[in-house]
Design a protein around this motif. Structure first.
Motif, PDB file in Angstrom:
ATOM      1  N   GLY A 118      -3.530  -3.482 -15.654  1.00  0.00           N
ATOM      2  CA  GLY A 118      -2.394  -3.576 -14.749  1.00  0.00           C
ATOM      3  C   GLY A 118      -2.207  -2.419 -13.796  1.00  0.00           C
ATOM      4  N   VAL A 119      -2.639  -1.210 -14.170  1.00  0.00           N
ATOM      5  CA  VAL A 119      -2.279  -0.052 -13.349  1.00  0.00           C
ATOM      6  C   VAL A 119      -3.399   0.447 -12.448  1.00  0.00           C
ATOM      7  N   CYS A 120      -4.643   0.025 -12.702  1.00  0.00           N
ATOM      8  CA  CYS A 120      -5.734   0.486 -11.841  1.00  0.00           C
ATOM      9  C   CYS A 120      -6.877  -0.522 -11.862  1.00  0.00           C
ATOM     10  N   ASP A 121      -7.761  -0.416 -10.876  1.00  0.00           N
ATOM     11  CA  ASP A 121      -8.968  -1.236 -10.847  1.00  0.00           C
ATOM     12  C   ASP A 121      -9.832  -0.826 -12.045  1.00  0.00           C
ATOM     13  N   LYS A 177       1.267  -1.768 -12.228  1.00  0.00           N
ATOM     14  CA  LYS A 177       1.578  -0.533 -11.523  1.00  0.00           C
ATOM     15  C   LYS A 177       3.050  -0.496 -11.138  1.00  0.00           C
ATOM     16  N   GLY A 178       3.661   0.678 -11.278  1.00  0.00           N
ATOM     17  CA  GLY A 178       5.084   0.820 -11.012  1.00  0.00           C
ATOM     18  C   GLY A 178       5.467   0.399  -9.602  1.00  0.00           C
ATOM     19  N   MET A 179       6.582  -0.308  -9.507  1.00  0.00           N
ATOM     20  CA  MET A 179       7.071  -0.774  -8.216  1.00  0.00           C
ATOM     21  C   MET A 179       7.616   0.394  -7.394  1.00  0.00           C
ATOM     22  N   GLN A 180       7.215   0.448  -6.142  1.00  0.00           N
ATOM     23  CA  GLN A 180       7.785   1.410  -5.204  1.00  0.00           C
ATOM     24  C   GLN A 180       8.976   0.730  -4.527  1.00  0.00           C
ATOM     25  N   MET A 181      10.174   1.245  -4.758  1.00  0.00           N
ATOM     26  CA  MET A 181      11.365   0.526  -4.313  1.00  0.00           C
ATOM     27  C   MET A 181      12.217   1.357  -3.371  1.00  0.00           C
TER      28      MET A 181
END
Length: 350
Positions: A332-335, A29-33
């Motif tokens: 990687g991006v969701c359950d 999942k994309g990093m929140q930065m």
């Protein structure tokens, strides 16, 4: 030259945004930065080779004595490297199943592509006799480690064989290690004779939007790649490279939570495989992707299409890796639990 497009990317672009259960993406999942730490800098000032702090951060990951150049993601890193080290009219060996751009880039350069199988029956390792037979006539070998789509790393015996063949027959090896960044305990092939590696943090830390990859290798090879970069893109991405340097300063401790989640999710995939009489796999060594072999009365492309249109579950059919009869599943991006349950239910109807 018409190389036939990129069906995998077209598939993802078409379906990803509306998927209810995205098991098609190969990244975390994309990093929140929060970039409030970033000091003002001149966006008009760029470097050909890469920002100094980014290059230092990249080289800190590898054995001493190597050189590096940055690129706009691993995609450009692969493009520049194949353009610089490949030879028109000569053979380029490429693994199969294959991430499609890796076999199309040499064609664009005028090379002849010779596929070397990584067989399911062999745990997605190379068929050694095919490798030995093809090696004498090649100038470049392109592969992924860990392997995309299977998530499997080369065994030590295979690494040794490949490196020995490259020395005997004097060819270069380009290793896309983008998925290895999720497995820092697995040694890079960088530093081995004749080897150039490419990578980024797009898959492992969800930094695809930073568009910052790199190439690492011996100085003479990096100089050739830099010469091509100056023609193709000339400049670096100063914002992305500052982000890269910042994130690498915390690597690999910033992977701990991510890998804990991925291990639990991959266990869900393993549970699906164990309870289904239609699925077999080679369990991935690590990471966020797996490649499931499925017994069906229809193609896996048809199955994947129906799975999305009827249930909103996105997977990648093996046809896009030149390996029908399989699907790539990403966690990687969701359950993935609900999506995997739907796959199980669908398989139960056949």
């Amino acid at each position: 030259m018409n190389v036939g497009g990129f069906p995998l990317m077209e598939w993802v672009v078409k379906y990803e945004k509306t998927a209810k259960h995205n098991l098609g993406s190969s990244n975390v999942k994309g990093m929140q930065m929060d970039i409030s730490w970033l000091s003002p800098f001149d966006m008009g000032k760029t470097s050909n080779k890469g920002e100094e702090e980014a290059l230092e951060a990249v080289l800190s990951l590898y054995p001493a004595g190597l050189d590096a150049v940055t690129a706009t993601g691993t995609s450009e890193a692969n493009q520049l490297t194949i353009m610089a080290l490949g030879q028109r009219g000569e053979n380029t060996l490429v693994e199969t199943p294959v991430y499609e751009p890796l076999c199309k880039l040499p064609v664009l350069m005028g090379s002849r592509v010779v596929h070397v199988p990584r067989a399911f029956e062999n745990g997605w390792q190379f068929e050694e006799e095919a490798l030995k037979e093809a090696a004498p006539a090649c100038k470049l070998f392109v592969l992924t480690n860990s392997h995309n789509p299977s998530g499997i790393f080369l065994k030590e015996q295979q690494k040794k064989l490949l490196l020995d063949l490259s020395k005997d027959h004097k060819f270069k090896i380009v290793v896309d290690e983008i998925f290895r960044m999720l497995s820092p305990d697995i040694p890079s092939l960088a530093g081995e004779e004749n080897v150039v590696v490419t990578s980024s943090l797009s898959k492992s830390l969800g930094l695809g939007g930073a568009r910052c990859g790199w190439v690492v290798g011996e100085k003479r090879d990096i100089e050739k790649i830099l010469a091509v970069k100056r023609i193709c893109s000339a400049a670096t991405n100063p914002l992305g490279e500052r982000i890269l340097a910042r994130v690498l300063s915390q690597y690999p401790t910033n992977l701990d939570a991510i890998n804990g989640v991925l291990a639990k999710r991959m266990a869900m995939v393993e549970s699906l495989v164990k309870k289904s009489d239609r699925i077999v796999w080679t369990k991935p060594d690590h990471g966020c992707i797996s490649f499931l072999k499925i017994q069906l009365p229809k193609s896996t492309l048809e199955f994947a299409t129906e799975l999305f249109k009827k249930d909103g579950v996105l997977v990648i059919p093996g046809e896009f890796f030149q390996c029908p009869g399989h699907i790539r599943v990403g966690v990687g991006v969701c359950d993935p639990k609900e999506g995997l349950n739907i796959i199980s239910e669908r398989l139960g109807t056949y």
